[in-house]
Design a protein around this motif. Structure first.
Motif, PDB file in Angstrom:
ATOM      1  N   ASP A 220       0.836  -1.202   0.000  1.00  0.00           N
ATOM      2  CA  ASP A 220       0.000   0.000   0.000  1.00  0.00           C
ATOM      3  C   ASP A 220       0.870   1.251   0.000  1.00  0.00           C
ATOM      4  O   ASP A 220       0.531   2.256  -0.643  1.00  0.00           O
ATOM      5  CB  ASP A 220      -0.918   0.014   1.232  1.00  0.00           C
ATOM      6  N   LYS A 223       1.951   2.033  -3.419  1.00  0.00           N
ATOM      7  CA  LYS A 223       0.836   2.622  -4.172  1.00  0.00           C
ATOM      8  C   LYS A 223       0.622   4.081  -3.783  1.00  0.00           C
ATOM      9  O   LYS A 223       0.285   4.911  -4.632  1.00  0.00           O
ATOM     10  CB  LYS A 223      -0.443   1.814  -3.932  1.00  0.00           C
ATOM     11  N   GLN A 226       2.948   6.232  -5.713  1.00  0.00           N
ATOM     12  CA  GLN A 226       2.507   6.399  -7.097  1.00  0.00           C
ATOM     13  C   GLN A 226       1.385   7.426  -7.196  1.00  0.00           C
ATOM     14  O   GLN A 226       1.308   8.186  -8.165  1.00  0.00           O
ATOM     15  CB  GLN A 226       2.070   5.052  -7.679  1.00  0.00           C
ATOM     16  N   GLN A 227       0.519   7.467  -6.164  1.00  0.00           N
ATOM     17  CA  GLN A 227      -0.531   8.486  -6.133  1.00  0.00           C
ATOM     18  C   GLN A 227       0.070   9.872  -5.960  1.00  0.00           C
ATOM     19  O   GLN A 227      -0.392  10.847  -6.568  1.00  0.00           O
ATOM     20  CB  GLN A 227      -1.518   8.200  -4.993  1.00  0.00           C
TER      21      GLN A 227
END
Length: 335
Positions: A220, A223, A226-227
């Motif tokens: 997570d 991720k 990446q956001q």
């Protein structure tokens, strides 16, 4: 009261054979097993260990409900709970809910079916109205997670103050664009951390804040980074909400040639071993897990013995911010 000798005599077998059947020894024929079981039923014989539990009306076992046993925070908490419970001659059953409300209710049935003497809930996935009816069967103690509705013993950390200290540290480092990263906002732990975080932000002017939820582990964290890359106004500092998430962000940031803390400062939570082996090490909020575990077990033992299950008692421990390399640009100079 019948004895093992009575069972042996009625079954026409030796005491040793009866003992092997009772203890599930693999080398006993099915015919002898049937004879022993038939004799036990006729005599109403109950093996000593089970009989002792029935006489006491206790299993000397407590269930611990955790969302993920692989999370180092919960692994450490389970270890500390087991050590404290063993001092009272109690055993633990570890139940992983995987954040699923239906699994939580399934494990709560261990209390209603008298398979355990009490339940320690380290997370809460259902509305309290669905959990409360189980109190008629035995004690429940909340540990780490909490809800204002629960009229039961609760042992928790001062999450607001911990998050406040973490956010204040980032702001004192000059950061004015922050990201608050957390698990589910249904959690009181997350809600109180958010309140503490925003309290620190409110003490400054012109602070930009963004929020990402449902982040729990290293993947997570990757991720989340990446956001961040897709954001028009990128944060310079992150309150990660957990050391696993922080480690995932650091790993992905380095893979994308971002420097931590120069390009992105990160604060974790829990002071896991992981926070010491990343590069850089992770600034984190330390929680006194051993103290919490001992308090939880002491309360559980009291409730089991007094049978006074529905009384609200809240115990709260202070948290400490440990400043390390993920937020201090001059950390190497200070070492």
């Amino acid at each position: 009261m019948s004895t093992i000798e009575d069972v042996a005599k009625l079954a026409g077998l030796s005491r040793t054979t009866v003992s092997r059947v009772i203890n599930n020894h693999p080398y006993v024929s099915e015919e002898k097993k049937k004879r022993v079981m038939s004799a036990m039923n006729m005599l109403g014989f109950v093996p000593n260990s089970a009989a002792r539990r029935l006489r006491k009306q206790k299993t000397e076992t407590v269930a611990v409900l955790v969302p993920r046993v692989t999370n180092p925070f919960f692994s450490k908490l389970i270890e500390s709970l087991e050590i404290a419970a063993s001092e009272h001659k109690y055993k633990l059953i570890i139940c992983q809910t995987r954040y699923l409300p239906e699994k939580e209710l399934e494990y709560l049935q261990l209390l209603s079916t008298k398979q355990v003497d009490g339940i320690i809930m380290c997370s809460l996935q259902n509305d309290w109205s669905l959990v409360a009816p189980y109190l008629q069967h035995g004690p429940i103690v909340m540990c780490n997670e909490y809800t204002e509705e629960a009229e039961i013993p609760t042992v928790k950390f001062d999450q607001m103050d911990g998050a406040y200290k973490a956010a204040k540290h980032l702001l004192d480092q000059g950061h004015r664009c922050l990201l608050f990263c957390s698990g589910s906002e249904k959690s009181m732990v997350v809600q109180h951390r958010k309140l503490g975080f925003l309290q620190a932000v409110a003490e400054h002017k012109n602070i930009d804040v963004d929020f990402i939820e449902n982040a729990y582990d290293i993947e997570d964290g990757r991720k989340v980074f990446q956001q961040i890359k897709q954001m028009e106004k990128k944060p310079t500092a992150i309150f990660a909400g957990g050391d696993e998430v922080a480690a995932g962000i650091i790993t992905e940031a380095k893979r994308n040639h971002w420097s931590v803390p120069e390009d992105l400062a990160i604060v974790g939570f829990d002071n896991q071993l992981l926070s010491e082996i990343t590069e850089p090490t992770i600034t984190t909020v330390c929680q006194p897990v051993d103290k919490m575990a001992r308090q939880v077990i002491d309360l559980m033992m009291e409730k089991i013995h007094t049978k006074n299950y529905q009384r609200k008692e809240v115990y709260e421990f202070e948290l400490e911010l440990l400043i390390k390399g993920s937020t201090m640009k001059n950390m190497m100079l200070l070492a």
